[in-house]
Design a protein around this motif. Structure first.
Motif, mmCIF file in Angstrom:
data_model
loop_
_atom_site.group_PDB
_atom_site.id
_atom_site.type_symbol
_atom_site.label_atom_id
_atom_site.label_comp_id
_atom_site.label_asym_id
_atom_site.label_seq_id
_atom_site.Cartn_x
_atom_site.Cartn_y
_atom_site.Cartn_z
ATOM 1 N N GLN A 14 33.031 6.280 105.192
ATOM 2 C CA GLN A 14 33.554 7.536 105.649
ATOM 3 C C GLN A 14 35.142 7.849 105.460
ATOM 4 O O GLN A 14 35.330 8.913 105.277
ATOM 5 C CB GLN A 14 32.975 7.784 107.173
ATOM 6 C CG GLN A 14 31.411 8.006 107.187
ATOM 7 C CD GLN A 14 31.017 7.914 108.681
ATOM 8 O OE1 GLN A 14 31.595 7.059 109.490
ATOM 9 N NE2 GLN A 14 29.546 8.340 108.809
ATOM 10 N N ALA A 15 35.822 6.985 106.046
ATOM 11 C CA ALA A 15 37.215 7.027 106.054
ATOM 12 C C ALA A 15 37.555 7.321 104.513
ATOM 13 O O ALA A 15 38.591 8.232 104.173
ATOM 14 C CB ALA A 15 37.945 5.994 106.656
ATOM 15 N N LEU A 16 37.148 6.752 103.516
ATOM 16 C CA LEU A 16 37.418 6.681 102.111
ATOM 17 C C LEU A 16 36.710 8.282 101.874
ATOM 18 O O LEU A 16 37.953 8.825 101.077
ATOM 19 C CB LEU A 16 36.604 5.571 101.320
ATOM 20 C CG LEU A 16 36.765 5.785 99.805
ATOM 21 C CD1 LEU A 16 38.129 5.419 99.309
ATOM 22 C CD2 LEU A 16 35.712 5.097 99.060
ATOM 23 N N VAL A 17 35.881 8.587 102.191
ATOM 24 C CA VAL A 17 35.479 10.042 101.616
ATOM 25 C C VAL A 17 36.332 10.974 102.179
ATOM 26 O O VAL A 17 36.910 11.890 101.642
ATOM 27 C CB VAL A 17 34.175 10.047 102.032
ATOM 28 C CG1 VAL A 17 33.694 11.550 101.988
ATOM 29 C CG2 VAL A 17 32.939 9.234 101.188
ATOM 30 N N ALA A 18 36.766 10.777 103.705
ATOM 31 C CA ALA A 18 38.033 11.725 104.163
ATOM 32 C C ALA A 18 38.885 11.669 103.484
ATOM 33 O O ALA A 18 39.736 12.847 103.354
ATOM 34 C CB ALA A 18 37.640 11.284 105.800
ATOM 35 N N ARG A 22 34.527 13.753 98.276
ATOM 36 C CA ARG A 22 33.089 13.413 98.457
ATOM 37 C C ARG A 22 32.501 12.483 97.168
ATOM 38 O O ARG A 22 31.571 11.982 97.432
ATOM 39 C CB ARG A 22 32.197 14.540 98.374
ATOM 40 C CG ARG A 22 32.110 15.411 99.624
ATOM 41 C CD ARG A 22 31.046 16.605 99.523
ATOM 42 N NE ARG A 22 30.866 17.141 100.952
ATOM 43 C CZ ARG A 22 29.858 16.509 101.754
ATOM 44 N NH1 ARG A 22 29.173 15.421 101.185
ATOM 45 N NH2 ARG A 22 29.528 16.929 102.816
ATOM 46 N N GLU A 23 33.338 12.623 96.181
ATOM 47 C CA GLU A 23 32.851 11.915 94.839
ATOM 48 C C GLU A 23 32.998 10.384 95.296
ATOM 49 O O GLU A 23 32.416 9.513 94.538
ATOM 50 C CB GLU A 23 33.491 12.148 93.637
ATOM 51 C CG GLU A 23 35.088 12.014 93.734
ATOM 52 C CD GLU A 23 36.015 12.933 94.257
ATOM 53 O OE1 GLU A 23 35.482 13.814 95.156
ATOM 54 O OE2 GLU A 23 36.972 13.295 93.799
#
Ligand code: ARG
Length: 585
Positions: A14-18, A22-23
């Motif tokens: 989730q942190a990576l996406v934040a 989103r990709e």
């Protein structure tokens, strides 16, 4: 409850996406347990492989992820190390709460699968009129363990015994028995399986030497296939005879199985041929109907055929497996089909799976898995044989394990001047002997061959069943010594961690769910054995360094809870391996 590792994985993703958009959903956070406790408990390594894709330095990526990473309820503030590893250390508070919860939970915090499935485990699967050999023993022990783990995770498991109960060998055997011992074909229990195996050998010899006999045997096969009453009755008697003998082994090993032998699929075999034909896969080769396999060639580089129907019209082992596979998908609605056999059959299953896929019989949501295992070797490093060079009878082998366990126990009792009842001795010997054989098998990486050694598997030291059982009994003796009821430590009881030995043990206990998950995915029982072995080790170190009964409250109760958690984890883990525990031994 998700395991700690699963929760952390999710949070890192989730942190990576934040941080990057989103990709990046679905990126593997590459979260592993830290190799060195100096670096914390877990390490997320995803920043390194992402560097190229994102076009930034891994350390910078790690910093951006950490900036968005909220793990404050689980971990101390994350640290970035080296080129960009994210190090995570579990908070003491978190550990204490988790362990206290684990202690309150009957399942020890191990959740059930989120998507329970119908999973089919094909294991044991000996052949009628032949003796079960050590290969079948391995399949039985490994398959049962896999089934137990899947069941514990909440899957709907069908345990199938694909008994070899059909084929031309019955023609031979029946024809021979008609000549030399016709009662065996009309009267129940007229034969011992040992005799049956002998008759089988003699029948085979006649078959190879005598053309007239060969013809008679063929006619018996035709009669059997067309359902002739007397031949079918004779066949049933032979199957029943073998079945009883197999059951003795299953009872000794505490194995449940549903028998669904090769004969069950007989009516479906012609459809396999017609459907493969319709799919355009079937070709003629030397009069036989075959499917040429993609990516498999023989020594001359020719494509390898999977024979579906022989030139004489007979079917093959593979044909039956194709029919069985289809039945398991269509009628049984299996989503994961697991086959536990020796590694020698890897080619067979690769071929069968390929043909089934090309025929369009395997929907996307169905997984086919061959679970191969290596050979059982004797002390000499060759295939396990008796001194006379025969295959080892499983019953003899198990009896000997129990006998040796009994001798070891009696020697130990004498040395310690302990008196025990004959019932106690018999029971302990039975559990130890059978567990030793199972554990010796399961603790090996199954893909390798292993040397069968009574001395090693019965040793009280090392990664053996007796050592594990002994560790469990030790936890129970603490309760006896302190007059403690582990099941009644009080609702308010809490785990408090202070000493190193407590932390090490506590963290290991919390990994149970992860290990069971891993075995469910990878079907490698030795991972669970390794886990339990390390658990005993960590428990023993804890017990040496942290007084339990002599410490003050609330530490005493906390340490008793750690003892109890260890005991219950050992008991659950061993049960999943098919091993029952002993309070005293
Ligand atoms: N009866 C076979 C043997 O003894 C094992 C069967 C394994 N299962 C299967 N579906 N082919 O080697």
């Amino acid at each position: 409850m998700d395991s700690t590792q699963e929760q952390l994985k999710l949070k890192v993703e989730q942190a990576l996406v934040a941080a990057f958009g989103r990709e990046w959903t679905g990126t593997d956070p590459m979260l592993v347990t830290a190799s060195n406790p100096k670096f914390g408990d877990y390490q997320a390594n995803l920043a390194l492989p992402l560097a190229k894709k994102i076009g930034q330095q891994p350390r910078v990526i790690a910093q951006s992820i950490v900036a968005k990473l909220d793990v404050s309820d689980i971990c101390e503030p994350p640290e970035i190390a080296g080129p960009g590893f994210i190090n995570l250390r579990l908070k003491t508070d978190y550990l204490q709460t988790q362990l206290t919860r684990m202690h309150q939970d009957e399942r020890l915090g191990v959740g059930k699968a989120k998507n329970p499935q119908r999973q089919i485990v094909d294991f044991s699967s000996p052949n009628i009129a032949k003796e079960m050999h050590v290969g079948h023993l391995r399949s039985t022990i490994i398959g049962d363990c896999i089934a137990r783990i899947l069941e514990f995770r909440g899957h709907d498991v069908l345990r199938l015994n694909h008994v070899g109960d059909w084929g031309t060998q019955f023609g031979m055997l029946i024809a021979y028995l008609r000549e030399v011992y016709p009662q065996a074909l009309t009267t129940a229990n007229a034969l011992e399986i040992g005799d049956l195996v002998e008759f089988y050998k003699k029948a085979k010899k006649r078959f190879d030497e005598d053309d007239n006999f060969k013809e008679t045997a063929r006619q018996e096969v035709v009669k059997l296939q067309s359902g002739a009453v007397d031949t079918t009755h004779a066949w049933q008697l032979l199957c029943e005879q073998s079945r009883q003998e197999f059951q003795v082994i299953y009872d000794l090993l505490d194995i449940r199985l549903t028998e669904r032998g090769e004969s069950f699929y007989n009516p479906f075999l012609p459809h396999v041929v017609t459907d493969l034909e319709a799919a355009g896969l079937l070709e003629e080769s030397d009069g036989a109907k075959v499917v040429f396999l993609e990516g498999f060639t023989n020594k001359e580089g020719q494509p390898l055929p999977l024979i579906i129907q022989k030139s004489d019209g007979g079917y093959n082992y593979a044909t039956t497996d194709l029919a069985a596979l289809r039945h398991r998908i269509q009628k049984e609605e299996g989503k994961r089909l697991i086959y536990v056999t020796d590694a020698g059959q890897a080619g067979h299953f690769a071929g069968v799976f390929q043909v089934a896929r090309r025929a369009g019989w395997v929907p996307d949501d169905v997984e086919l898995v061959h679970v191969p295992f290596g050979l059982v070797l004797g002390e000499d490093g060759k295939r396990l044989k008796t001194r006379a060079g025969d295959t080892v009878r499983l019953r003899d082998l198990l009896d000997e394990a129990v006998l040796r366990a009994k001798q070891d126990l009696e020697a130990r009792l004498e040395e310690n001047q302990r008196q025990e009842s004959p019932e106690f001795i018999a029971h302990v010997a039975q559990v130890v002997g059978i567990s030793a054989v199972k554990y010796a098998d399961l603790s090996q990486n199954r893909t390798t061959d292993y040397k069968f050694s009574f001395d090693r598997m019965l040793s009280l030291k090392g990664n053996t069943a007796p050592y594990m059982l002994y560790s469990f009994a030790r936890t129970q003796s603490i309760a006896r010594e302190g007059n403690i009821d582990f099941t009644n430590l009080g609702n308010e009881a809490k785990i408090i961690l202070q000493a190193d030995g407590e932390f090490t043990l506590a963290k290991h206990l919390l990994e149970l769910g992860e290990v069971i998950n891993a075995v469910e995915q990878e079907l490698m029982p030795n991972r669970l054995c390794d886990y339990l072995y390390q658990l005993s080790d960590k428990f023993n170190k804890f017990y040496e360094n942290c007084p339990v009964l002599k410490s003050e409250e609330p530490i005493k109760t906390s340490r008793l809870m750690l003892c109890d958690l260890t005991a219950r984890t050992l008991k659950l883990g061993l049960n999943l391996l098919g091993i029952s525990v002993l309070d005293r031994m």
